[in-house]
Design a protein around this motif. Structure first.
Motif, PDB file in Angstrom:
ATOM      1  N   SER A   1       0.817  -1.217   0.000  1.00 32.44           N
ATOM      2  CA  SER A   1       0.000   0.000   0.000  1.00 32.44           C
ATOM      3  C   SER A   1       0.849   1.265   0.000  1.00 32.44           C
ATOM      4  O   SER A   1       0.321   2.373  -0.117  1.00 32.44           O
ATOM      5  N   ASP A   2       2.163   1.121   0.121  1.00 30.31           N
ATOM      6  CA  ASP A   2       3.061   2.278   0.181  1.00 30.31           C
ATOM      7  C   ASP A   2       3.678   2.530  -1.193  1.00 30.31           C
ATOM      8  O   ASP A   2       4.776   2.076  -1.501  1.00 30.31           O
ATOM      9  N   ASP A   3       2.961   3.269  -2.020  1.00 28.31           N
ATOM     10  CA  ASP A   3       3.477   3.612  -3.342  1.00 28.31           C
ATOM     11  C   ASP A   3       4.376   4.842  -3.308  1.00 28.31           C
ATOM     12  O   ASP A   3       5.284   4.980  -4.127  1.00 28.31           O
ATOM     13  N   LYS A   4       4.118   5.748  -2.354  1.00 30.74           N
ATOM     14  CA  LYS A   4       4.893   6.983  -2.314  1.00 30.74           C
ATOM     15  C   LYS A   4       6.372   6.706  -2.082  1.00 30.74           C
ATOM     16  O   LYS A   4       7.232   7.178  -2.823  1.00 30.74           O
ATOM     17  N   THR A   5       6.674   5.919  -1.043  1.00 29.63           N
ATOM     18  CA  THR A   5       8.078   5.627  -0.760  1.00 29.63           C
ATOM     19  C   THR A   5       8.710   4.837  -1.889  1.00 29.63           C
ATOM     20  O   THR A   5       9.875   5.045  -2.235  1.00 29.63           O
ATOM     21  N   LEU A   6       7.935   3.934  -2.480  1.00 28.07           N
ATOM     22  CA  LEU A   6       8.457   3.143  -3.602  1.00 28.07           C
ATOM     23  C   LEU A   6       8.896   4.043  -4.747  1.00 28.07           C
ATOM     24  O   LEU A   6       9.921   3.784  -5.396  1.00 28.07           O
ATOM     25  N   ASN A   7       8.140   5.099  -5.004  1.00 33.21           N
ATOM     26  CA  ASN A   7       8.426   5.977  -6.144  1.00 33.21           C
ATOM     27  C   ASN A   7       9.366   7.126  -5.802  1.00 33.21           C
ATOM     28  O   ASN A   7       9.777   7.866  -6.697  1.00 33.21           O
ATOM     29  N   ASP A   8       9.690   7.292  -4.529  1.00 29.25           N
ATOM     30  CA  ASP A   8      10.650   8.325  -4.152  1.00 29.25           C
ATOM     31  C   ASP A   8      12.029   7.997  -4.717  1.00 29.25           C
ATOM     32  O   ASP A   8      12.421   6.832  -4.820  1.00 29.25           O
ATOM     33  N   SER A   9      12.757   9.051  -5.071  1.00 25.46           N
ATOM     34  CA  SER A   9      14.132   8.865  -5.534  1.00 25.46           C
ATOM     35  C   SER A   9      14.988   8.366  -4.383  1.00 25.46           C
ATOM     36  O   SER A   9      14.861   8.829  -3.245  1.00 25.46           O
ATOM     37  N   MET A  10      15.879   7.418  -4.680  1.00 24.75           N
ATOM     38  CA  MET A  10      16.730   6.836  -3.645  1.00 24.75           C
ATOM     39  C   MET A  10      18.099   6.532  -4.248  1.00 24.75           C
ATOM     40  O   MET A  10      18.184   5.878  -5.292  1.00 24.75           O
ATOM     41  N   PRO A  11      19.180   7.028  -3.655  1.00 28.16           N
ATOM     42  CA  PRO A  11      20.519   6.732  -4.181  1.00 28.16           C
ATOM     43  C   PRO A  11      20.768   5.229  -4.225  1.00 28.16           C
ATOM     44  O   PRO A  11      20.317   4.490  -3.339  1.00 28.16           O
ATOM     45  N   ASP A  12      21.488   4.779  -5.236  1.00 28.10           N
ATOM     46  CA  ASP A  12      21.729   3.346  -5.395  1.00 28.10           C
ATOM     47  C   ASP A  12      22.393   2.728  -4.170  1.00 28.10           C
ATOM     48  O   ASP A  12      22.085   1.606  -3.779  1.00 28.10           O
ATOM     49  N   ASP A  13      23.314   3.483  -3.551  1.00 30.67           N
ATOM     50  CA  ASP A  13      24.059   2.886  -2.439  1.00 30.67           C
ATOM     51  C   ASP A  13      23.258   2.829  -1.143  1.00 30.67           C
ATOM     52  O   ASP A  13      23.741   2.323  -0.134  1.00 30.67           O
ATOM     53  N   SER A  14      22.014   3.350  -1.165  1.00 28.97           N
ATOM     54  CA  SER A  14      21.168   3.255   0.023  1.00 28.97           C
ATOM     55  C   SER A  14      20.039   2.237  -0.147  1.00 28.97           C
ATOM     56  O   SER A  14      19.240   2.050   0.769  1.00 28.97           O
ATOM     57  N   LYS A  15      19.969   1.591  -1.303  1.00 33.82           N
ATOM     58  CA  LYS A  15      18.923   0.588  -1.530  1.00 33.82           C
ATOM     59  C   LYS A  15      19.253  -0.680  -0.755  1.00 33.82           C
ATOM     60  O   LYS A  15      20.397  -1.108  -0.694  1.00 33.82           O
ATOM     61  N   ARG A  16      18.227  -1.271  -0.184  1.00 31.18           N
ATOM     62  CA  ARG A  16      18.439  -2.351   0.781  1.00 31.18           C
ATOM     63  C   ARG A  16      19.075  -3.585   0.147  1.00 31.18           C
ATOM     64  O   ARG A  16      19.978  -4.201   0.718  1.00 31.18           O
ATOM     65  N   VAL A  17      18.577  -3.987  -1.029  1.00 33.24           N
ATOM     66  CA  VAL A  17      19.123  -5.164  -1.713  1.00 33.24           C
ATOM     67  C   VAL A  17      19.469  -4.757  -3.145  1.00 33.24           C
ATOM     68  O   VAL A  17      18.571  -4.564  -3.971  1.00 33.24           O
ATOM     69  N   PRO A  18      20.745  -4.616  -3.479  1.00 31.00           N
ATOM     70  CA  PRO A  18      21.106  -4.267  -4.853  1.00 31.00           C
ATOM     71  C   PRO A  18      20.599  -5.333  -5.832  1.00 31.00           C
ATOM     72  O   PRO A  18      20.518  -6.523  -5.497  1.00 31.00           O
ATOM     73  N   PHE A  19      20.239  -4.901  -7.035  1.00 27.90           N
ATOM     74  CA  PHE A  19      19.825  -5.870  -8.054  1.00 27.90           C
ATOM     75  C   PHE A  19      20.907  -6.920  -8.285  1.00 27.90           C
ATOM     76  O   PHE A  19      20.613  -8.077  -8.604  1.00 27.90           O
ATOM     77  N   THR A  20      22.156  -6.504  -8.130  1.00 30.62           N
ATOM     78  CA  THR A  20      23.270  -7.424  -8.341  1.00 30.62           C
ATOM     79  C   THR A  20      23.329  -8.537  -7.302  1.00 30.62           C
ATOM     80  O   THR A  20      24.068  -9.503  -7.465  1.00 30.62           O
ATOM     81  N   ASN A  21      22.545  -8.380  -6.213  1.00 25.08           N
ATOM     82  CA  ASN A  21      22.493  -9.408  -5.171  1.00 25.08           C
ATOM     83  C   ASN A  21      21.174 -10.162  -5.197  1.00 25.08           C
ATOM     84  O   ASN A  21      20.759 -10.727  -4.183  1.00 25.08           O
ATOM     85  N   MET A  22      20.510 -10.182  -6.352  1.00 21.68           N
ATOM     86  CA  MET A  22      19.226 -10.870  -6.479  1.00 21.68           C
ATOM     87  C   MET A  22      19.332 -12.052  -7.430  1.00 21.68           C
ATOM     88  O   MET A  22      20.067 -12.012  -8.419  1.00 21.68           O
ATOM     89  N   VAL A  23      18.562 -13.100  -7.118  1.00 25.14           N
ATOM     90  CA  VAL A  23      18.427 -14.269  -7.991  1.00 25.14           C
ATOM     91  C   VAL A  23      16.940 -14.539  -8.158  1.00 25.14           C
ATOM     92  O   VAL A  23      16.223 -14.709  -7.162  1.00 25.14           O
ATOM     93  N   TYR A  24      16.463 -14.543  -9.406  1.00 29.63           N
ATOM     94  CA  TYR A  24      15.056 -14.869  -9.660  1.00 29.63           C
ATOM     95  C   TYR A  24      14.969 -16.295 -10.178  1.00 29.63           C
ATOM     96  O   TYR A  24      15.715 -16.687 -11.087  1.00 29.63           O
ATOM     97  N   MET A  25      14.031 -17.076  -9.622  1.00 35.02           N
ATOM     98  CA  MET A  25      13.865 -18.461 -10.021  1.00 35.02           C
ATOM     99  C   MET A  25      12.423 -18.692 -10.458  1.00 35.02           C
ATOM    100  O   MET A  25      11.491 -18.448  -9.692  1.00 35.02           O
ATOM    101  N   GLY A  26      12.244 -19.138 -11.701  1.00 34.08           N
ATOM    102  CA  GLY A  26      10.916 -19.387 -12.253  1.00 34.08           C
ATOM    103  C   GLY A  26      10.924 -20.598 -13.163  1.00 34.08           C
ATOM    104  O   GLY A  26      11.887 -21.369 -13.187  1.00 34.08           O
ATOM    105  N   ASP A  27       9.857 -20.732 -13.937  1.00 33.28           N
ATOM    106  CA  ASP A  27       9.739 -21.947 -14.754  1.00 33.28           C
ATOM    107  C   ASP A  27       9.319 -21.709 -16.195  1.00 33.28           C
ATOM    108  O   ASP A  27       9.242 -22.662 -16.976  1.00 33.28           O
TER     109      ASP A  27
END
Length: 293
Positions: free
Chosen positions: A174-200
């Protein structure tokens, strides 16, 4: 103050990724006296006829058919139907093993679900407690526990929204405002480079392409029935790896995932060393990106 360990996030589809078929097929559809083929033909046909999003169409069909046959349809009933989900080999102890391996490498592993299936049914599965958050379609219920409106509908392209939520640490849908706020890359909680997506399969392609574009990893698992489709994803560069859906210790999937964690951990360590040196000379700190180290 103790330094927070880097986070590695695993993002999973659910149906045919962690369990063997669509979650409604195990108990809900048989309770209607229908086969899965009959139910999905009805739901998909209804959606096409009325130009309704496929997820909303199946959710409506679940309610309509239950009412038509005077069957109970409450949140608790759906949770109970999740008890019959059949998981792929190794899934039940996968999370503990991967968490322990990550901790040994100096990273904190988190697991998330991003599914077009139903949260209520997932909550009834034996692995529901393994996830930091479950993003899945869900009903809103009245005071008697009866569904009255879709609370969340997660279609194939909507899945990407939740990748951004995990990236920024804004987990409340329900929190769209914070999601759309600008945020420096080095303050993001989980960098995209530290993500693994698993699907089928194809329904996971938007998230898989996102992972590959931003430096994360995409893995597709298969059964004999969908192996050709998954091989096509690999051939077209939509995934990094494909594996038989067996999460047991020592399988190719298990070993490769551990190598991915190991590489992400080393990348984080090198970035931290580089950051400390730059700060010591007053230089600019760059975002942590795979490929820099």
């Amino acid at each position: 103050m103790e330094k927070q360990m880097p986070i590695v996030a695993f993002l999973y589809d659910f149906d045919k990724t962690l369990c063997t078929t669509d979650m409604q097929d195990y108990a809900f559809i048989p309770s209607l006296g229908m086969t899965p083929a009959e139910f999905w033909a009805l739901a998909n046909g209804f959606g096409r006829q009325h130009r309704i999003d496929g997820i909303l169409a199946y959710m409506y069909t679940m309610i309509r058919e239950s009412e038509r046959k005077n069957l109970p349809f409450t949140r608790q009933d759906l949770v109970e139907k999740g008890r019959g989900i059949v998981l792929f080999p190794g899934v039940q102890n996968w999370f503990r093993r991967i968490n322990e391996f990550g901790a040994a490498q100096g990273v904190q592993v988190e697991h998330y679900i991003i599914s077009s299936g139903l949260r209520e049914i997932i909550e009834g599965s034996p692995i529901s407690g393994e996830f930091k958050e479950i993003y899945a379609s869900e009903f809103y219920y009245d005071e008697n526990g009866r569904p009255v409106w879709p609370k969340l509908a997660v279609n194939f392209t909507a899945k990407t929204q939740f990748v951004y939520r995990i990236n920024k640490g804004v987990l409340d849908v329900s929190d769209d405002k914070t999601l759309n706020d600008s945020m420096p890359d080095d303050s993001k909680r989980v960098p995209f480079t530290n993500m693994v997506y698993m699907g089928d399969g194809l329904s996971d392609v938007p998230c898989m392409k996102m992972m590959r574009a931003y430096g994360g990893r995409a893995i597709a698992v298969y059964q004999d029935s969908n192996r050709m489709g998954v091989e096509d994803l690999l051939a077209k560069g939509r995934v990094d790896f494909i594996f038989k859906a067996d999460y047991s210790e020592g399988t190719a999937l298990d070993l490769t995932v551990k190598n991915i964690i190991r590489k992400m951990a080393i990348s984080d360590q090198l970035w931290e060393e580089n950051t400390q040196q730059l700060r010591s000379i007053g230089g600019d700190v760059l975002p942590n990106q795979v490929g820099l180290f």
